[in-house]
Design a protein around this motif. Structure first.
Motif, mmCIF file in Angstrom:
data_model
loop_
_atom_site.group_PDB
_atom_site.id
_atom_site.type_symbol
_atom_site.label_atom_id
_atom_site.label_comp_id
_atom_site.label_asym_id
_atom_site.label_seq_id
_atom_site.Cartn_x
_atom_site.Cartn_y
_atom_site.Cartn_z
ATOM 1 N N ARG A 167 52.491 64.584 8.772
ATOM 2 C CA ARG A 167 53.216 63.654 7.754
ATOM 3 C C ARG A 167 54.706 63.951 7.864
ATOM 4 O O ARG A 167 55.153 65.076 8.216
ATOM 5 C CB ARG A 167 52.608 63.766 6.280
ATOM 6 C CG ARG A 167 51.286 63.837 6.398
ATOM 7 C CD ARG A 167 50.893 62.193 6.301
ATOM 8 N NE ARG A 167 51.290 61.555 5.011
ATOM 9 C CZ ARG A 167 52.019 60.413 5.247
ATOM 10 N NH1 ARG A 167 52.337 59.815 6.267
ATOM 11 N NH2 ARG A 167 52.554 59.748 4.200
ATOM 12 N N GLN B 204 56.010 48.550 0.737
ATOM 13 C CA GLN B 204 54.922 49.418 0.496
ATOM 14 C C GLN B 204 54.271 48.973 -0.576
ATOM 15 O O GLN B 204 54.599 48.438 -1.647
ATOM 16 C CB GLN B 204 55.329 50.946 0.420
ATOM 17 C CG GLN B 204 55.681 51.411 1.457
ATOM 18 C CD GLN B 204 56.190 53.013 1.382
ATOM 19 O OE1 GLN B 204 56.286 53.331 0.283
ATOM 20 N NE2 GLN B 204 56.329 53.727 2.495
ATOM 21 N N THR C 171 57.309 57.552 -3.790
ATOM 22 C CA THR C 171 56.726 58.663 -4.522
ATOM 23 C C THR C 171 57.698 59.184 -5.605
ATOM 24 O O THR C 171 57.556 59.791 -6.826
ATOM 25 C CB THR C 171 56.172 59.605 -3.357
ATOM 26 O OG1 THR C 171 55.302 58.769 -2.818
ATOM 27 C CG2 THR C 171 55.182 60.543 -4.218
ATOM 28 N N PHE D 225 49.377 57.517 -2.119
ATOM 29 C CA PHE D 225 49.501 57.108 -0.670
ATOM 30 C C PHE D 225 50.372 55.865 -0.702
ATOM 31 O O PHE D 225 50.626 55.251 -1.734
ATOM 32 C CB PHE D 225 48.141 56.761 -0.211
ATOM 33 C CG PHE D 225 47.356 55.405 -0.741
ATOM 34 C CD1 PHE D 225 47.667 54.376 -0.446
ATOM 35 C CD2 PHE D 225 46.429 56.126 -1.728
ATOM 36 C CE1 PHE D 225 46.852 53.398 -1.236
ATOM 37 C CE2 PHE D 225 45.781 54.921 -2.458
ATOM 38 C CZ PHE D 225 46.026 53.772 -2.021
ATOM 39 N N TYR E 80 54.153 67.714 0.756
ATOM 40 C CA TYR E 80 52.730 67.710 0.543
ATOM 41 C C TYR E 80 52.183 69.112 0.414
ATOM 42 O O TYR E 80 52.744 69.928 0.928
ATOM 43 C CB TYR E 80 52.107 66.821 1.891
ATOM 44 C CG TYR E 80 52.385 65.451 1.788
ATOM 45 C CD1 TYR E 80 51.884 64.642 0.906
ATOM 46 C CD2 TYR E 80 52.994 64.990 2.674
ATOM 47 C CE1 TYR E 80 51.869 63.347 0.844
ATOM 48 C CE2 TYR E 80 53.301 63.439 2.902
ATOM 49 C CZ TYR E 80 52.843 62.693 1.874
ATOM 50 O OH TYR E 80 53.025 61.418 1.753
HETATM 51 P P1 HAM Z 1 55.087 57.185 4.800
HETATM 52 O O1 HAM Z 1 53.970 57.624 5.761
HETATM 53 O O2 HAM Z 1 56.409 57.722 5.226
HETATM 54 O O3 HAM Z 1 54.734 57.959 3.500
HETATM 55 O O4 HAM Z 1 55.120 55.729 5.009
HETATM 56 C C1 HAM Z 1 53.761 54.950 4.547
HETATM 57 C C2 HAM Z 1 53.530 53.712 5.261
HETATM 58 O O5 HAM Z 1 54.866 52.897 5.075
HETATM 59 C C3 HAM Z 1 53.501 53.941 6.818
HETATM 60 O O6 HAM Z 1 52.173 54.486 7.165
HETATM 61 C C4 HAM Z 1 53.988 52.651 7.314
HETATM 62 O O7 HAM Z 1 52.910 51.534 7.419
HETATM 63 C C5 HAM Z 1 54.920 52.339 6.390
HETATM 64 N N1 HAM Z 1 56.297 52.404 7.043
HETATM 65 C C6 HAM Z 1 56.898 53.647 6.860
HETATM 66 N N2 HAM Z 1 58.289 53.362 7.683
HETATM 67 C C7 HAM Z 1 58.115 51.979 7.886
HETATM 68 C C8 HAM Z 1 59.190 50.995 8.526
HETATM 69 N N3 HAM Z 1 60.286 51.453 8.965
HETATM 70 N N4 HAM Z 1 58.683 49.776 8.875
HETATM 71 C C9 HAM Z 1 57.818 49.357 8.529
HETATM 72 N N5 HAM Z 1 56.745 50.159 7.859
HETATM 73 C C10 HAM Z 1 56.999 51.364 7.534
HETATM 74 C C11 HAM Z 1 55.404 57.602 2.181
HETATM 75 O O8 HAM Z 1 56.247 56.829 2.074
HETATM 76 C C12 HAM Z 1 54.810 58.365 1.042
HETATM 77 N N6 HAM Z 1 55.572 58.000 -0.026
HETATM 78 C C13 HAM Z 1 53.228 58.062 0.803
HETATM 79 C C14 HAM Z 1 52.823 58.742 -0.097
HETATM 80 C C15 HAM Z 1 52.535 58.244 -1.542
HETATM 81 N N7 HAM Z 1 52.567 60.016 -0.541
HETATM 82 C C16 HAM Z 1 52.074 60.434 -1.443
HETATM 83 N N8 HAM Z 1 52.312 59.195 -2.245
#
Ligand code: HAM
Length: 422
Positions: free
Chosen positions: A258, A127, A84, A304, A263
Motif C-alpha cells: 500500500r 473516491q 481517511t 477503504f 496501516y
Molecule cells: P489509495 O490506495 O491511495 O487508498 O486510493 C484508493 C483508490 O483510489 C485506488 O485504489 C484508486 O482506485 C483510486 N485512486 C488513487 N489515486 C488515483 C488517481 N490519481 N486517479 C484515479 N484514481 C485514483 C487511499 O486513498 C486510502 N485512504 C484508503 C483507505 C481508507 N484506507 C483506509 N481507509
C-alpha cells in the motif's frame, strides 16, 4: 483569444455520463447505510501537516503529489489527496468516540494528487470512502471487505479479485524493517536511485517500485507476512476464516504494501486486469495507531476507498448505460397553446414527471423530431383549436396512435400512463 481549458488531469463529468455516477452513488448510499455507516463531509482543504503526519512524510503522495497552498498567514494547506486523514481529524476534533452512533462513516467526493495523468489516473479523481472506528476484532475486517465486495456485486462488477495481506504491528514491523534494510544494503548496487534512498527512509516502499531490476531484487527479499508476530498472525488467520465464512474469495498477496504509511495488520486491494497499468480499483486496511498518533484516543480503525473513475470505466466495459425515464413532451402550435402548454408543464412536473416543451415557436414537425430524439414515449399536442375545446391530443410514440383527452385530465392521465409503462 485562446479558449480556456480545464486543468490537465481534471475532468468534467458531462450529463451523458452522470447516470453512471448517480447509479454508483445511490447504490453505495443504500448499501452502506444497511451496515450502519453514516455520511460525513469534510473540507477539501486541510492543514498540510495532517497529511504529512498520517500518510507519512516519505510516501510518494506526501513527497511529490500534493497540491499545496500557502494561505495569507503563511500556513501551509493542501488539497486532500485522500479522505481517511480528514475523517480521523474530524473524529478526534468532534469527540465522535463519545457518540455510539458515530463510529462508522462514509464519504464520497473529489481527491487531488499531482500524478502524471493517464487512463484511470487523474489529478482530480473521486473516491467512495468508508471508515469504521473502535473495533479490533477481525470480524470487522472481514465485514468491511465483505461490504466492499457486495457493493461491487450490486453494481454488476465481476472482473475483480480481492488481494489481502498483513502489515504487522508496531511490535513486529520495526524488526522486519531492519531485516529488509539489511537485505537491501547487501543488494544496494542493483537498486534504482529511488530505492537506494528508500532503503533508509521507507524500505517497505521498495516492494512497490516499478523498475525491473528492483523487482528482480525484491523477488528474493524476505517477506513481512512470514515475520509478523503471533498476535498479528492469529488476527490474520481469523480474518481469513471469517472471509471464508462469508464466502468472500481472496488471494494472499504478501508483496502488497500500500502507498500510505498508517496501516497496521490487515490491508487489501481490489485488483483488475482490465484497466492497463492502473490495476487497483480500491484499497484499504487497518490503522490501529492513527487516531492516537494524530492526538486522539487510542482507538483502532479500518476502512477503504474505491476510485470512482476506475470503477465506472470497468462498469462501462461490462454493461449498458443506466437509463433514466424519458420526459413527457408538450408540443404547442399557436400563442394560446404555447401559454397553456407552459402552465400545463408545471402542473405535470408537480405530479412528479419530467416534462420538456418547446419555448421557441418551432414547427410541429421539428417539435416531434425533438420529442423523438429525447426518447419521449408520450407527446401532448396542443393547438389553439384544441385549447378552444379544452382538449389535447395525446400521441403514443411507441404504438404510433393518437387520442383526444380533456385538458383538465391530462396531467393525471399522463401520470397513470407513465406508471403503467415503467
Ligand atoms: P489509495 O490506495 O491511495 O487508498 O486510493 C484508493 C483508490 O483510489 C485506488 O485504489 C484508486 O482506485 C483510486 N485512486 C488513487 N489515486 C488515483 C488517481 N490519481 N486517479 C484515479 N484514481 C485514483 C487511499 O486513498 C486510502 N485512504 C484508503 C483507505 C481508507 N484506507 C483506509 N481507509
Amino acid at each position: 483569444m485562446e479558449n480556456i481549458q480545464a486543468v490537465k488531469g481534471m475532468n468534467d463529468i458531462l450529463p451523458d455520463q452522470i447516470g453512471w455516477w448517480q447509479f454508483v452513488e445511490s447504490t453505495t448510499r443504500k448499501l452502506f447505510e444497511r451496515f450502519g455507516y453514516r455520511e460525513i463531509r469534510t473540507p477539501v482543504l486541510e492543514k498540510l501537516e495532517l497529511f504529512a503526519r498520517s500518510i507519512g512524510e516519505s510516501t510518494d503522495i506526501v513527497e511529490k503529489e500534493m497540491y499545496t497552498i500557502a494561505d495569507s498567514r503563511g500556513e501551509w494547506l493542501a488539497l486532500r489527496p485522500e479522505a481517511t486523514a480528514s475523517i480521523v481529524r474530524a473524529f478526534i476534533q468532534h469527540n465522535l468516540q463519545a457518540d455510539p452512533l458515530a463510529r462508522k462513516f462514509y464519504a464520497i467526493g473529489p481527491m487531488f494528487r499531482h500524478e502524471r495523468p493517464q487512463k484511470g489516473r487523474y489529478r482530480q479523481f473521486h473516491q467512495i470512502d468508508a471508515e469504521a472506528f473502535g473495533v479490533e476484532d477481525p470480524m470487522l475486517d472481514a465485514e468491511v471487505m465483505y461490504m466492499l465486495g457486495l457493493l461491487l456485486r450490486k453494481l454488476g462488477l465481476t472482473a475483480v479479485v480481492l488481494h489481502i495481506n498483513s502489515l504487522g504491528c508496531t511490535e513486529c514491523r520495526p524488526v522486519f524493517r531492519e531485516r529488509l534494510t539489511a537485505f537491501l544494503e547487501q543488494n544496494v548496487g542493483r537498486l534504482c536511485p529511488d530505492c537506494q534512498r528508500r532503503r533508509h527512509t521507507n524500505p517497505l516502499r521498495t516492494f512497490d517500485c516499478k523498475v525491473d531490476r528492483c523487482q528482480a531484487v525484491l523477488a528474493e527479499a524476505p517477506l513481512l507476512l512470514d515475520s509478523i508476530c503471533g498476535h498479528c498472525a492469529e488476527h490474520f488467520s481469523r480474518v481469513k476464516g471469517y472471509l471464508e465464512d462469508l464466502r468472500t474469495p481472496y488471494v494472499i498477496n504478501p508483496r502488497m504494501v500500500r502507498g500510505l504509511d498508517y496501516y497496521t495488520r490487515t490491508t487489501f486491494e481490489i485488483i483488475t486486469d482490465r484497466l492497463g497499468a492502473q490495476n487497483a480499483v480500491g484499497g484499504g486496511g487497518r490503522y490501529d495507531g492513527l487516531v492516537r498518533d494524530l492526538g486522539g484516543p487510542d482507538v483502532p480503525g479500518i476502512g477503504f476507498a474505491i476510485g470512482m473513475e476506475r470503477l465506472i470505466l470497468l462498469l462501462q466495459q461490462e454493461q449498458p448505460a443506466p437509463v433514466g425515464v424519458p420526459p413527457v413532451f408538450i408540443a404547442v402550435l399557436g400563442e394560446r397553446a404555447r401559454h397553456r402548454g407552459f402552465l400545463l408543464s408545471q402542473e405535470i412536473r408537480e405530479l412528479g414527471l419530467e416534462v420538456e416543451l418547446d419555448y421557441e415557436r418551432r414547427s410541429l414537425k421539428s417539435q416531434m423530431r425533438r420529442a423523438d430524439k429525447l426518447g419521449s414515449r408520450y407527446v401532448l399536442i396542443l393547438g389553439d383549436d384544441e385549447i378552444e375545446r379544452n382538449q389535447a391530443q395525446l400521441r403514443d410514440m411507441q404504438e404510433k396512435t393518437q387520442s383526444v383527452l380533456p385538458l383538465s385530465d391530462a396531467p393525471a392521465q399522463l401520470k397513470q400512463l407513465m406508471i403503467s409503462a415503467a
